[in-house]
Design a protein around this motif. Structure first.
Motif, PDB file in Angstrom:
ATOM      1  N   ILE A 130       0.872  -1.178   0.000  1.00 18.33           N
ATOM      2  CA  ILE A 130       0.000   0.000   0.000  1.00 18.33           C
ATOM      3  C   ILE A 130       0.906   1.224   0.000  1.00 18.33           C
ATOM      4  O   ILE A 130       1.804   1.333   0.835  1.00 18.33           O
ATOM      5  N   THR A 131       0.676   2.130  -0.939  1.00 13.42           N
ATOM      6  CA  THR A 131       1.519   3.316  -1.051  1.00 13.42           C
ATOM      7  C   THR A 131       0.720   4.580  -0.754  1.00 13.42           C
ATOM      8  O   THR A 131      -0.506   4.603  -0.913  1.00 13.42           O
ATOM      9  N   GLU A 132       1.433   5.628  -0.338  1.00 14.75           N
ATOM     10  CA  GLU A 132       0.778   6.883   0.028  1.00 14.75           C
ATOM     11  C   GLU A 132       0.087   7.571  -1.137  1.00 14.75           C
ATOM     12  O   GLU A 132      -0.792   8.388  -0.921  1.00 14.75           O
ATOM     13  N   ASP A 133       0.464   7.254  -2.358  1.00 15.67           N
ATOM     14  CA  ASP A 133      -0.137   7.943  -3.492  1.00 15.67           C
ATOM     15  C   ASP A 133      -1.344   7.212  -4.079  1.00 15.67           C
ATOM     16  O   ASP A 133      -1.856   7.587  -5.118  1.00 15.67           O
ATOM     17  N   GLU A 134      -1.827   6.185  -3.406  1.00 18.14           N
ATOM     18  CA  GLU A 134      -2.995   5.474  -3.911  1.00 18.14           C
ATOM     19  C   GLU A 134      -4.189   5.662  -2.988  1.00 18.14           C
ATOM     20  O   GLU A 134      -4.065   6.155  -1.872  1.00 18.14           O
ATOM     21  N   LYS A 135      -5.340   5.271  -3.476  1.00 20.76           N
ATOM     22  CA  LYS A 135      -6.511   5.177  -2.624  1.00 20.76           C
ATOM     23  C   LYS A 135      -6.860   3.696  -2.544  1.00 20.76           C
ATOM     24  O   LYS A 135      -6.638   2.947  -3.493  1.00 20.76           O
ATOM     25  N   VAL A 136      -7.323   3.270  -1.408  1.00 25.01           N
ATOM     26  CA  VAL A 136      -7.662   1.864  -1.204  1.00 25.01           C
ATOM     27  C   VAL A 136      -9.174   1.756  -1.115  1.00 25.01           C
ATOM     28  O   VAL A 136      -9.793   2.286  -0.189  1.00 25.01           O
ATOM     29  N   THR A 137      -9.757   1.094  -2.091  1.00 24.20           N
ATOM     30  CA  THR A 137     -11.204   0.901  -2.086  1.00 24.20           C
ATOM     31  C   THR A 137     -11.526  -0.442  -1.445  1.00 24.20           C
ATOM     32  O   THR A 137     -10.732  -1.386  -1.491  1.00 24.20           O
ATOM     33  N   ALA A 138     -12.697  -0.498  -0.850  1.00 21.34           N
ATOM     34  CA  ALA A 138     -13.148  -1.732  -0.208  1.00 21.34           C
ATOM     35  C   ALA A 138     -14.662  -1.701  -0.091  1.00 21.34           C
ATOM     36  O   ALA A 138     -15.289  -0.643  -0.197  1.00 21.34           O
ATOM     37  N   THR A 139     -15.215  -2.852   0.158  1.00 20.72           N
ATOM     38  CA  THR A 139     -16.638  -2.979   0.470  1.00 20.72           C
ATOM     39  C   THR A 139     -16.730  -3.593   1.851  1.00 20.72           C
ATOM     40  O   THR A 139     -16.186  -4.678   2.087  1.00 20.72           O
ATOM     41  N   LEU A 140     -17.370  -2.890   2.777  1.00 21.21           N
ATOM     42  CA  LEU A 140     -17.583  -3.408   4.126  1.00 21.21           C
ATOM     43  C   LEU A 140     -18.908  -4.148   4.163  1.00 21.21           C
ATOM     44  O   LEU A 140     -19.886  -3.721   3.540  1.00 21.21           O
ATOM     45  N   ASP A 141     -18.952  -5.258   4.907  1.00 21.17           N
ATOM     46  CA  ASP A 141     -20.164  -6.056   5.042  1.00 21.17           C
ATOM     47  C   ASP A 141     -20.713  -5.932   6.459  1.00 21.17           C
ATOM     48  O   ASP A 141     -19.986  -6.175   7.437  1.00 21.17           O
ATOM     49  N   PHE A 142     -21.980  -5.566   6.560  1.00 17.93           N
ATOM     50  CA  PHE A 142     -22.668  -5.480   7.844  1.00 17.93           C
ATOM     51  C   PHE A 142     -23.819  -6.473   7.834  1.00 17.93           C
ATOM     52  O   PHE A 142     -24.484  -6.680   6.808  1.00 17.93           O
ATOM     53  N   GLU A 143     -24.062  -7.085   8.984  1.00 13.40           N
ATOM     54  CA  GLU A 143     -25.082  -8.110   9.116  1.00 13.40           C
ATOM     55  C   GLU A 143     -26.467  -7.608   8.707  1.00 13.40           C
ATOM     56  O   GLU A 143     -27.188  -8.300   7.981  1.00 13.40           O
ATOM     57  N   LYS A 144     -26.868  -6.436   9.155  1.00 11.27           N
ATOM     58  CA  LYS A 144     -28.211  -5.914   8.866  1.00 11.27           C
ATOM     59  C   LYS A 144     -28.211  -4.843   7.784  1.00 11.27           C
ATOM     60  O   LYS A 144     -29.072  -4.839   6.919  1.00 11.27           O
ATOM     61  N   ALA A 145     -27.289  -3.916   7.847  1.00 12.60           N
ATOM     62  CA  ALA A 145     -27.282  -2.789   6.908  1.00 12.60           C
ATOM     63  C   ALA A 145     -26.833  -3.205   5.511  1.00 12.60           C
ATOM     64  O   ALA A 145     -27.114  -2.511   4.539  1.00 12.60           O
ATOM     65  N   GLY A 146     -26.107  -4.318   5.407  1.00 14.29           N
ATOM     66  CA  GLY A 146     -25.653  -4.773   4.101  1.00 14.29           C
ATOM     67  C   GLY A 146     -24.251  -4.284   3.756  1.00 14.29           C
ATOM     68  O   GLY A 146     -23.421  -4.086   4.633  1.00 14.29           O
ATOM     69  N   LYS A 147     -24.030  -4.060   2.495  1.00 13.76           N
ATOM     70  CA  LYS A 147     -22.699  -3.706   1.992  1.00 13.76           C
ATOM     71  C   LYS A 147     -22.610  -2.201   1.744  1.00 13.76           C
ATOM     72  O   LYS A 147     -23.588  -1.579   1.358  1.00 13.76           O
ATOM     73  N   VAL A 148     -21.395  -1.651   1.948  1.00  7.68           N
ATOM     74  CA  VAL A 148     -21.143  -0.248   1.627  1.00  7.68           C
ATOM     75  C   VAL A 148     -19.726  -0.118   1.081  1.00  7.68           C
ATOM     76  O   VAL A 148     -18.791  -0.685   1.634  1.00  7.68           O
ATOM     77  N   ASP A 149     -19.619   0.584  -0.035  1.00 11.40           N
ATOM     78  CA  ASP A 149     -18.306   0.854  -0.624  1.00 11.40           C
ATOM     79  C   ASP A 149     -17.674   2.044   0.085  1.00 11.40           C
ATOM     80  O   ASP A 149     -18.338   3.064   0.297  1.00 11.40           O
ATOM     81  N   VAL A 150     -16.417   1.895   0.459  1.00 15.40           N
ATOM     82  CA  VAL A 150     -15.675   2.960   1.139  1.00 15.40           C
ATOM     83  C   VAL A 150     -14.312   3.121   0.477  1.00 15.40           C
ATOM     84  O   VAL A 150     -13.859   2.241  -0.248  1.00 15.40           O
ATOM     85  N   THR A 151     -13.672   4.238   0.768  1.00 14.18           N
ATOM     86  CA  THR A 151     -12.311   4.488   0.310  1.00 14.18           C
ATOM     87  C   THR A 151     -11.452   4.813   1.521  1.00 14.18           C
ATOM     88  O   THR A 151     -11.809   5.691   2.315  1.00 14.18           O
ATOM     89  N   PHE A 152     -10.366   4.087   1.679  1.00 12.94           N
ATOM     90  CA  PHE A 152      -9.433   4.305   2.778  1.00 12.94           C
ATOM     91  C   PHE A 152      -8.365   5.291   2.316  1.00 12.94           C
ATOM     92  O   PHE A 152      -7.687   5.045   1.311  1.00 12.94           O
TER      93      PHE A 152
END
Length: 167
Positions: free
Chosen positions: A121-143
């Motif tokens: 992981i480098t400082e010049d990138e963005k890290v995308t991910a999808t978090l999974d929650f039991e009730k709320a479902g999935k959400v795309d985030v950027t770290f």
């Protein structure tokens, strides 16, 4: 008069741009604030992700894991001290986010673990991910990515390289 109009237009433009820079995400009754990770050394096979999750609802939810294109797995982990030895383990049942409460995922405690990194992981990138929650479902985030060893973002995001809007 023209100066006043220009000042009002500038103020309006800035006020509408701020939410895009806030680096917050929402799914159901969950607010995810300032996801961030640290840059990793070359050859690292794991990395950690941190954030603050607030449940504004009246029922608990549970962060169960996630996915990211930079790793083969994304798991919820905890870190504890046992007799002066730091131990890390996966929370196989996930992490409860109680109703009406805020839970911080931070260094030295609960966190997301990127397992099987396909590159450092480098400082010049963005890290995308999808978090999974039991009730709320999935959400795309950027770290956002901080320097290696950073204790965390200042004022929520002050020392992070923020992802540019619409990237």
């Amino acid at each position: 008069m023209r100066t006043t109009v220009l000042a009002l237009v500038a103020a309006f433009s800035l006020s509408t741009a701020l939410p895009a820079l806030a680096h917050d995400f929402k799914v159901g009754t969950l607010q995810i604030e300032h996801p961030w990770t640290r840059a990793t050394p070359p050859g690292a096979k794991t990395g950690a992700g941190f954030m603050v999750i607030t449940n504004t609802g009246d029922a608990p939810d549970r962060l169960t894991g996630g996915t990211s294109p930079i790793s083969t797995k994304m798991e919820v982990h905890t870190m504890t001290m046992d007799g002066g030895v730091m131990k890390m383990r996966q929370l196989t049942d996930g992490l409860e986010i109680p109703a009406g409460e805020t839970v911080a995922l931070k260094p030295g405690g609960n966190h997301m673990m990127f397992v099987g990194l396909d590159h450092a992981i480098t400082e010049d990138e963005k890290v995308t991910a999808t978090l999974d929650f039991e009730k709320a479902g999935k959400v795309d985030v950027t770290f956002a990515v901080t320097p290696p060893g950073a204790p965390g973002p200042k004022n929520g995001h002050g020392d992070m390289k923020m992802p540019k809007a619409n990237q």
